[in-house]
Design a protein around this motif. Structure first.
Motif, PDB file in Angstrom:
ATOM      1  N   GLN A 130       0.834  -1.199   0.000  1.00  0.00           N
ATOM      2  CA  GLN A 130       0.000   0.000   0.000  1.00  0.00           C
ATOM      3  C   GLN A 130       0.874   1.256   0.000  1.00  0.00           C
ATOM      4  N   ILE A 131       0.538   2.205  -0.882  1.00  0.00           N
ATOM      5  CA  ILE A 131       1.225   3.492  -0.930  1.00  0.00           C
ATOM      6  C   ILE A 131       0.225   4.574  -0.538  1.00  0.00           C
ATOM      7  N   LEU A 132       0.567   5.364   0.457  1.00  0.00           N
ATOM      8  CA  LEU A 132      -0.255   6.479   0.895  1.00  0.00           C
ATOM      9  C   LEU A 132      -0.115   7.627  -0.112  1.00  0.00           C
ATOM     10  N   TYR A 133      -1.128   8.491  -0.177  1.00  0.00           N
ATOM     11  CA  TYR A 133      -1.064   9.625  -1.094  1.00  0.00           C
ATOM     12  C   TYR A 133      -1.569  10.868  -0.377  1.00  0.00           C
ATOM     13  N   ASN A 134      -0.660  11.807  -0.146  1.00  0.00           N
ATOM     14  CA  ASN A 134      -0.979  13.031   0.581  1.00  0.00           C
ATOM     15  C   ASN A 134      -0.981  14.212  -0.387  1.00  0.00           C
ATOM     16  N   VAL A 135      -2.154  14.791  -0.635  1.00  0.00           N
ATOM     17  CA  VAL A 135      -2.264  15.926  -1.553  1.00  0.00           C
ATOM     18  C   VAL A 135      -3.277  16.926  -0.988  1.00  0.00           C
ATOM     19  N   PRO A 136      -2.877  17.658   0.052  1.00  0.00           N
ATOM     20  CA  PRO A 136      -3.827  18.528   0.760  1.00  0.00           C
ATOM     21  C   PRO A 136      -4.473  19.597  -0.097  1.00  0.00           C
ATOM     22  N   ALA A 137      -3.812  20.037  -1.176  1.00  0.00           N
ATOM     23  CA  ALA A 137      -4.427  21.053  -2.041  1.00  0.00           C
ATOM     24  C   ALA A 137      -5.702  20.548  -2.686  1.00  0.00           C
ATOM     25  N   ARG A 138      -5.829  19.232  -2.857  1.00  0.00           N
ATOM     26  CA  ARG A 138      -7.021  18.661  -3.469  1.00  0.00           C
ATOM     27  C   ARG A 138      -7.976  18.048  -2.438  1.00  0.00           C
ATOM     28  N   THR A 139      -7.450  17.648  -1.288  1.00  0.00           N
ATOM     29  CA  THR A 139      -8.295  16.936  -0.321  1.00  0.00           C
ATOM     30  C   THR A 139      -8.746  17.802   0.852  1.00  0.00           C
ATOM     31  N   GLY A 140      -8.036  18.909   1.097  1.00  0.00           N
ATOM     32  CA  GLY A 140      -8.355  19.743   2.246  1.00  0.00           C
ATOM     33  C   GLY A 140      -7.868  19.165   3.550  1.00  0.00           C
ATOM     34  N   CYS A 141      -6.978  18.174   3.484  1.00  0.00           N
ATOM     35  CA  CYS A 141      -6.496  17.486   4.683  1.00  0.00           C
ATOM     36  C   CYS A 141      -5.037  17.097   4.479  1.00  0.00           C
ATOM     37  N   ASP A 142      -4.204  17.395   5.460  1.00  0.00           N
ATOM     38  CA  ASP A 142      -2.764  17.125   5.360  1.00  0.00           C
ATOM     39  C   ASP A 142      -2.374  16.054   6.374  1.00  0.00           C
ATOM     40  N   MET A 143      -1.798  14.949   5.893  1.00  0.00           N
ATOM     41  CA  MET A 143      -1.319  13.902   6.796  1.00  0.00           C
ATOM     42  C   MET A 143       0.087  14.252   7.260  1.00  0.00           C
ATOM     43  N   LEU A 144       0.259  14.425   8.544  1.00  0.00           N
ATOM     44  CA  LEU A 144       1.521  14.889   9.106  1.00  0.00           C
ATOM     45  C   LEU A 144       2.556  13.763   9.163  1.00  0.00           C
ATOM     46  N   PRO A 145       3.851  14.130   9.145  1.00  0.00           N
ATOM     47  CA  PRO A 145       4.909  13.115   9.203  1.00  0.00           C
ATOM     48  C   PRO A 145       4.774  12.142  10.372  1.00  0.00           C
ATOM     49  N   SER A 146       4.301  12.612  11.502  1.00  0.00           N
ATOM     50  CA  SER A 146       4.146  11.719  12.658  1.00  0.00           C
ATOM     51  C   SER A 146       3.110  10.633  12.382  1.00  0.00           C
ATOM     52  N   THR A 147       2.069  10.963  11.650  1.00  0.00           N
ATOM     53  CA  THR A 147       1.051   9.967  11.279  1.00  0.00           C
ATOM     54  C   THR A 147       1.599   9.013  10.237  1.00  0.00           C
ATOM     55  N   VAL A 148       2.350   9.544   9.282  1.00  0.00           N
ATOM     56  CA  VAL A 148       3.012   8.691   8.287  1.00  0.00           C
ATOM     57  C   VAL A 148       3.899   7.674   8.992  1.00  0.00           C
ATOM     58  N   ALA A 149       4.637   8.119  10.004  1.00  0.00           N
ATOM     59  CA  ALA A 149       5.540   7.226  10.734  1.00  0.00           C
ATOM     60  C   ALA A 149       4.774   6.110  11.437  1.00  0.00           C
ATOM     61  N   ARG A 150       3.633   6.424  12.029  1.00  0.00           N
ATOM     62  CA  ARG A 150       2.812   5.391  12.656  1.00  0.00           C
ATOM     63  C   ARG A 150       2.354   4.362  11.637  1.00  0.00           C
ATOM     64  N   LEU A 151       1.914   4.849  10.482  1.00  0.00           N
ATOM     65  CA  LEU A 151       1.427   3.953   9.439  1.00  0.00           C
ATOM     66  C   LEU A 151       2.550   3.128   8.834  1.00  0.00           C
ATOM     67  N   ALA A 152       3.759   3.685   8.792  1.00  0.00           N
ATOM     68  CA  ALA A 152       4.912   2.970   8.226  1.00  0.00           C
ATOM     69  C   ALA A 152       5.259   1.728   9.034  1.00  0.00           C
ATOM     70  N   GLU A 153       4.768   1.638  10.258  1.00  0.00           N
ATOM     71  CA  GLU A 153       5.017   0.460  11.085  1.00  0.00           C
ATOM     72  C   GLU A 153       4.138  -0.723  10.667  1.00  0.00           C
ATOM     73  N   ILE A 154       3.106  -0.460   9.867  1.00  0.00           N
ATOM     74  CA  ILE A 154       2.239  -1.531   9.363  1.00  0.00           C
ATOM     75  C   ILE A 154       2.936  -2.195   8.182  1.00  0.00           C
ATOM     76  N   LYS A 155       3.046  -3.504   8.216  1.00  0.00           N
ATOM     77  CA  LYS A 155       3.929  -4.250   7.321  1.00  0.00           C
ATOM     78  C   LYS A 155       3.749  -3.925   5.853  1.00  0.00           C
ATOM     79  N   ASN A 156       2.521  -3.861   5.369  1.00  0.00           N
ATOM     80  CA  ASN A 156       2.340  -3.706   3.930  1.00  0.00           C
ATOM     81  C   ASN A 156       2.104  -2.262   3.489  1.00  0.00           C
ATOM     82  N   ILE A 157       2.285  -1.296   4.389  1.00  0.00           N
ATOM     83  CA  ILE A 157       2.317   0.111   3.977  1.00  0.00           C
ATOM     84  C   ILE A 157       3.768   0.448   3.704  1.00  0.00           C
ATOM     85  N   ILE A 158       4.093   0.604   2.408  1.00  0.00           N
ATOM     86  CA  ILE A 158       5.505   0.629   2.006  1.00  0.00           C
ATOM     87  C   ILE A 158       6.022   1.999   1.623  1.00  0.00           C
ATOM     88  N   GLY A 159       5.148   2.998   1.481  1.00  0.00           N
ATOM     89  CA  GLY A 159       5.645   4.300   1.059  1.00  0.00           C
ATOM     90  C   GLY A 159       4.540   5.329   0.968  1.00  0.00           C
TER      91      GLY A 159
END
Length: 292
Positions: A130-159
């Motif tokens: 799984q690849i996350l996609y952060n594009v706040p200009a289109r979604t109105g929501c910004d995923m912060l680096p700390s949240t990315v880091a939490r998700l990166a601990e999940i085995k199949n979230i790769i980038g």
């Protein structure tokens, strides 16, 4: 397969708005020949928001069929409903897609906890990368680096495809994740600098019309040849910018049609054809990039 130039493929449509398989085949051949590393089918550039779930599934499966194993296919499976995103992701579990790209939920603007739970649920529904996609200009929501880091601990979230255009995000995320976590730019204009700072590639709109050039740019950057890469990027920079002179993918679909890659630049409402001023700008950008 998850590094270098990955195209955020447009969804070609005929004059009545149906998916055009002939043009899709042409696009795939173009990317195979040009050295594109992978195709994202039905990401946001592929107009996922105006396709039905059946069309979405068909477009991904037709891309797999027509690519015939010659280029990896990543399925766009994002939605602002967790249930829908899980359903879309799950339907590709037994297919030949190599992974999924899932955009931040749009409009409902969840909290950072909500984002974590959303992507955790998607990852748990599938063994696919799984690849996350952060594009706040289109979604109105910004995923912060700390949240990315939490998700990166999940085995199949790769980038993550990071499309803020904020280059400081590269070092911020790198400091919090392991070295195997992929950082992919989602902003063509700043992609070279993103890679110079440690990113592994770009999921590119520009690659729809400059596939060979974007593949070469990424290859030069990966090999540390930044002066040559910068010279090439200088030729493309106006194109990077002009492909967003009107809401994407309006300009890039017109550019694809102008270069003969697809038969029409048809889109579904609420997207409308490129304006006369926009056509002039995009044509000049294609000329400046030596594509016309």
């Amino acid at each position: 397969m998850f590094t270098g130039s990955i195209v955020a493929l447009v969804t070609p449509m005929d004059e009545k708005g149906a998916i055009d398989r002939v043009s899709l085949k042409n696009l795939i051949e173009y990317h195979v020949i040009s050295g594109t590393k992978a195709i994202v089918a039905v990401g946001t550039t592929g107009e996922t928001s105006t396709l039905s779930n059946t069309e979405h599934h068909d477009m991904v499966m037709w891309t797999l069929e027509l690519s015939d194993g010659r280029i990896p296919v990543i399925a766009g499976t994002g939605a602002n409903s967790t249930y829908e995103a899980v359903s879309l992701t799950s339907c590709f579990n037994n297919s030949d897609v190599v992974g999924c790209l899932s955009v931040i939920p749009y409009y409902n603007r969840p909290s950072q906890t909500g984002l974590y739970q959303h992507f955790k649920a998607i990852a748990e529904s599938s063994d696919l990368p799984q690849i996350l996609y952060n594009v706040p200009a289109r979604t109105g929501c910004d995923m912060l680096p700390s949240t990315v880091a939490r998700l990166a601990e999940i085995k199949n979230i790769i980038g993550i495809k990071e499309a803020t255009g904020n280059l400081s995000r590269v070092s911020q995320i790198q400091a919090l994740v392991n070295n195997n976590f992929l950082l992919l730019s989602g902003d063509d204009t700043s992609a070279l600098d993103f890679m110079r700072l440690g990113g592994q590639g770009v999921i590119s709109v520009t690659a729809n019309v400059a596939a060979k050039e974007m593949a070469q740019l990424c290859s030069l950057a990966a090999d540390g040849h930044y002066l040559e890469a910068r010279s090439l990027n200088k030729r493309l920079i106006t194109l990077h910018q002009t492909l967003f002179c009107e809401p994407s993918p309006i300009p890039v679909k017109w550019a694809c049609k102008t270069l003969g890659l697809i038969a029409t630049d048809t889109m579904r409402l609420p997207m409308t054809p490129l304006t006369k001023v926009g056509r002039q700008l995009v044509r000049q950008a294609l000329t400046d990039a030596c594509l016309l």
